[in-house]
Design a protein around this motif. Sequence first.
Motif, PDB file in Angstrom:
ATOM      1  N   LEU A 229       0.823  -1.205   0.000  1.00 13.28           N
ATOM      2  CA  LEU A 229       0.000   0.000   0.000  1.00 13.28           C
ATOM      3  C   LEU A 229       0.862   1.262   0.000  1.00 13.28           C
ATOM      4  CD1 LEU A 229      -2.931   1.068   0.089  1.00 13.28           C
ATOM      5  CD2 LEU A 229      -2.734   1.128   2.586  1.00 13.28           C
ATOM      6  N   ASP A 230       2.003   1.232   0.663  1.00  9.80           N
ATOM      7  CA  ASP A 230       2.873   2.409   0.723  1.00  9.80           C
ATOM      8  C   ASP A 230       3.289   2.881  -0.670  1.00  9.80           C
ATOM      9  OD1 ASP A 230       2.664   1.999   3.415  1.00  9.80           O
ATOM     10  OD2 ASP A 230       4.801   2.149   3.828  1.00  9.80           O
ATOM     11  N   GLY A 231       3.411   1.956  -1.601  1.00 10.21           N
ATOM     12  CA  GLY A 231       3.837   2.311  -2.945  1.00 10.21           C
ATOM     13  C   GLY A 231       2.713   2.354  -3.958  1.00 10.21           C
ATOM     14  N   ALA A 232       1.463   2.265  -3.495  1.00  9.89           N
ATOM     15  CA  ALA A 232       0.326   2.203  -4.413  1.00  9.89           C
ATOM     16  C   ALA A 232      -0.005   3.556  -5.041  1.00  9.89           C
ATOM     17  CB  ALA A 232      -0.909   1.660  -3.686  1.00  9.89           C
ATOM     18  N   ARG A 233       0.417   4.630  -4.433  1.00  9.70           N
ATOM     19  CA  ARG A 233       0.179   5.972  -4.932  1.00  9.70           C
ATOM     20  C   ARG A 233       1.419   6.824  -4.649  1.00  9.70           C
ATOM     21  NH1 ARG A 233      -3.672   3.404  -6.180  1.00  9.70           N
ATOM     22  NH2 ARG A 233      -5.888   3.992  -6.249  1.00  9.70           N
ATOM     23  N   ARG A 234       1.528   7.960  -5.357  1.00 11.72           N
ATOM     24  CA  ARG A 234       2.527   8.960  -4.955  1.00 11.72           C
ATOM     25  C   ARG A 234       1.868   9.795  -3.877  1.00 11.72           C
ATOM     26  NH1 ARG A 234       4.551  14.088  -5.646  1.00 11.72           N
ATOM     27  NH2 ARG A 234       6.833  14.202  -5.729  1.00 11.72           N
ATOM     28  N   ARG A 259     -13.467 -12.722  12.412  1.00 11.32           N
ATOM     29  CA  ARG A 259     -12.548 -12.027  13.314  1.00 11.32           C
ATOM     30  C   ARG A 259     -11.289 -11.609  12.569  1.00 11.32           C
ATOM     31  NH1 ARG A 259     -12.352 -15.709  16.739  1.00 11.32           N
ATOM     32  NH2 ARG A 259     -13.994 -14.907  18.097  1.00 11.32           N
ATOM     33  N   VAL A 260     -10.780 -12.522  11.738  1.00 17.70           N
ATOM     34  CA  VAL A 260      -9.576 -12.210  10.950  1.00 17.70           C
ATOM     35  C   VAL A 260      -9.853 -11.047   9.991  1.00 17.70           C
ATOM     36  CG1 VAL A 260      -8.003 -13.086   9.176  1.00 17.70           C
ATOM     37  CG2 VAL A 260      -8.619 -14.524  11.130  1.00 17.70           C
ATOM     38  N   ASP A 261     -10.985 -11.119   9.302  1.00 18.80           N
ATOM     39  CA  ASP A 261     -11.317 -10.071   8.324  1.00 18.80           C
ATOM     40  C   ASP A 261     -11.542  -8.722   8.997  1.00 18.80           C
ATOM     41  OD1 ASP A 261     -11.144 -11.955   6.322  1.00 18.80           O
ATOM     42  OD2 ASP A 261     -13.310 -12.319   6.230  1.00 18.80           O
ATOM     43  N   ALA A 262     -12.203  -8.753  10.156  1.00 19.74           N
ATOM     44  CA  ALA A 262     -12.479  -7.506  10.872  1.00 19.74           C
ATOM     45  C   ALA A 262     -11.189  -6.831  11.321  1.00 19.74           C
ATOM     46  CB  ALA A 262     -13.390  -7.770  12.070  1.00 19.74           C
ATOM     47  N   TRP A 263     -10.266  -7.612  11.853  1.00 25.46           N
ATOM     48  CA  TRP A 263      -8.998  -7.023  12.295  1.00 25.46           C
ATOM     49  C   TRP A 263      -8.173  -6.535  11.113  1.00 25.46           C
ATOM     50  CZ3 TRP A 263      -6.946  -5.531  16.851  1.00 25.46           C
ATOM     51  CH2 TRP A 263      -7.672  -5.856  18.007  1.00 25.46           C
ATOM     52  N   ALA A 264      -8.236  -7.254   9.995  1.00 26.11           N
ATOM     53  CA  ALA A 264      -7.475  -6.825   8.818  1.00 26.11           C
ATOM     54  C   ALA A 264      -7.978  -5.482   8.298  1.00 26.11           C
ATOM     55  CB  ALA A 264      -7.571  -7.881   7.720  1.00 26.11           C
ATOM     56  N   VAL A 270      -6.127   0.376   8.738  1.00 26.22           N
ATOM     57  CA  VAL A 270      -6.081   1.689   9.386  1.00 26.22           C
ATOM     58  C   VAL A 270      -4.660   2.026   9.826  1.00 26.22           C
ATOM     59  CG1 VAL A 270      -6.838   2.978  11.418  1.00 26.22           C
ATOM     60  CG2 VAL A 270      -8.499   1.673  10.079  1.00 26.22           C
ATOM     61  N   ALA A 271      -3.930   1.021  10.310  1.00 23.78           N
ATOM     62  CA  ALA A 271      -2.535   1.240  10.696  1.00 23.78           C
ATOM     63  C   ALA A 271      -1.708   1.672   9.487  1.00 23.78           C
ATOM     64  CB  ALA A 271      -1.955  -0.025  11.317  1.00 23.78           C
ATOM     65  N   ALA A 272      -1.956   1.039   8.342  1.00 20.40           N
ATOM     66  CA  ALA A 272      -1.225   1.399   7.129  1.00 20.40           C
ATOM     67  C   ALA A 272      -1.553   2.822   6.689  1.00 20.40           C
ATOM     68  CB  ALA A 272      -1.548   0.403   6.015  1.00 20.40           C
ATOM     69  N   LEU A 273      -2.838   3.187   6.728  1.00 16.11           N
ATOM     70  CA  LEU A 273      -3.230   4.549   6.362  1.00 16.11           C
ATOM     71  C   LEU A 273      -2.648   5.567   7.333  1.00 16.11           C
ATOM     72  CD1 LEU A 273      -6.984   4.080   5.348  1.00 16.11           C
ATOM     73  CD2 LEU A 273      -5.038   4.535   3.830  1.00 16.11           C
TER      74      LEU A 273
END
Length: 476
Positions: A229-234, A259-264, A270-273
């Motif tokens: 995701l970090d490299g998905a956009r400038r 549970r897995v999907d919700a945390w992802a 959200v952590a990545a954003l």
Amino acid sequence: MTVFGKQLSVTSTPIPGLIVLDLPVHGDSRGWFKENWQREKMTAEGIDLPDFGPVQNNISFNDAVGTTRGIHAEPWDKYVSVATGRIFGAWVDLREGDSFGAVFTTELDPSRAIFVPRGVGNSYQTLEPDTAYTYLVNDHWSADATYTFLNLADDTAAIEWPIPLDQVEISAKDLAHPRLAEVVPMPPKRILITGAGGQLGRALRAEFGEQPWIEYAGREDLDLTAADLDGARRWRDYGVIINAAAYTKVDLAETPDGRVDAWAANVGAVAALARIASDNGITLVHVSSDYVFDGSNDDAYTETDALSPLGVYGQTKAAGDALLTTVPRHYVLRTSWVIGDGNNFVRTMASLAERGINPRVVDDQVGRLTFTDDLARGIRHLLETRAPYGIYNLTSSGEPASWFEIARSVFEMTGHDAERVSPVSTQEYFTSSSSPVAPRPSRAVFALGKIVQSGFNPRDAHTGLRDYLGVQRDAR
């Protein structure tokens, strides 16, 4: 000549965001000293220089008097000052908007500096030999970035250069820049709206409209859980991310796969954003939920109340809130009982009423509806007014009601007998369910004082419901 002993102060200009700073310079027989950039002092209240996050320091040394450079507008902010010598500076607003073409000129020496916002053309002419022109920028140079230029001799800008342009040193490239009538204005920084296909995403599209600098992304357009995701956009080209994407299957979140999907979706993405926003100076807007609380509070929940989620969904939303508050520029909007363009409780009740079905509806969960068009307007309000960053509660206003009471209002407003709706407790309603059931907060009532103080007045829930059902009746 450098002026000693000034107090740090700022002066506004006719160009929005272009700020002149007088700098304290301390001198004696040995020379002088100044704090050229001092983040804490210069971003303090009363100075209000943007905390623009410089990442690069550039210096242009000029031998001769009359060296002239510009007019260049880059897609980043600049903090410009003079280390030695003196310059005549000229700035032209080359951004889209009402101030396009506005001009400001002044002289800079070591005791004066100027903050140049993204898209404002920057140029100067040296007035003393051996002038060192220095500037901090908040992005690294990139050949892929969008640049805008203006001819130094443009008749519309009509800059009164101290030394005529035909008598000074100018590069052939600068001489070839276009006139103002031919300049393509620099667009605003991009806005990314995630979750564009959901109820809130559709309301945000209706509110913000279609503009070249606004990007609406669904899951198929941008995978927020992707490792790259970090490299998905400038990302330096973006000024705002509105995160309307979320995992909202409250009961399914109680299953192993859910549970897995919700945390992802609600934590990992959200952590990545949050990391991307922090690294690139982006304002991150995030929508939270009443499920971050257990509903045991008899009073309305404020923005500072301690989180106490009951189930997996609530836990993931609470974790997302905690991550968002680490972003320097963030808005977290806590809301409840969202109603918009899509499948939702109000539409279900209206459909049951129309089809002659008499529902049982829980009467021990109390809260307020939130309509997505109000939520979208509130988000835009916070961004456009540059309200203080932080957490804001945003729901409809008015008296709280139970789901049972809301269902009866839906029946009544659509011309059906409200007595057809009967009350049931939450426990009794889910007694026969064979699937996992998430615990629900019994009270979802938020204090709205902070959002009101910002200048936004939420619509009354009863009025909003009537408006919503009126739209739906017309659509049928």
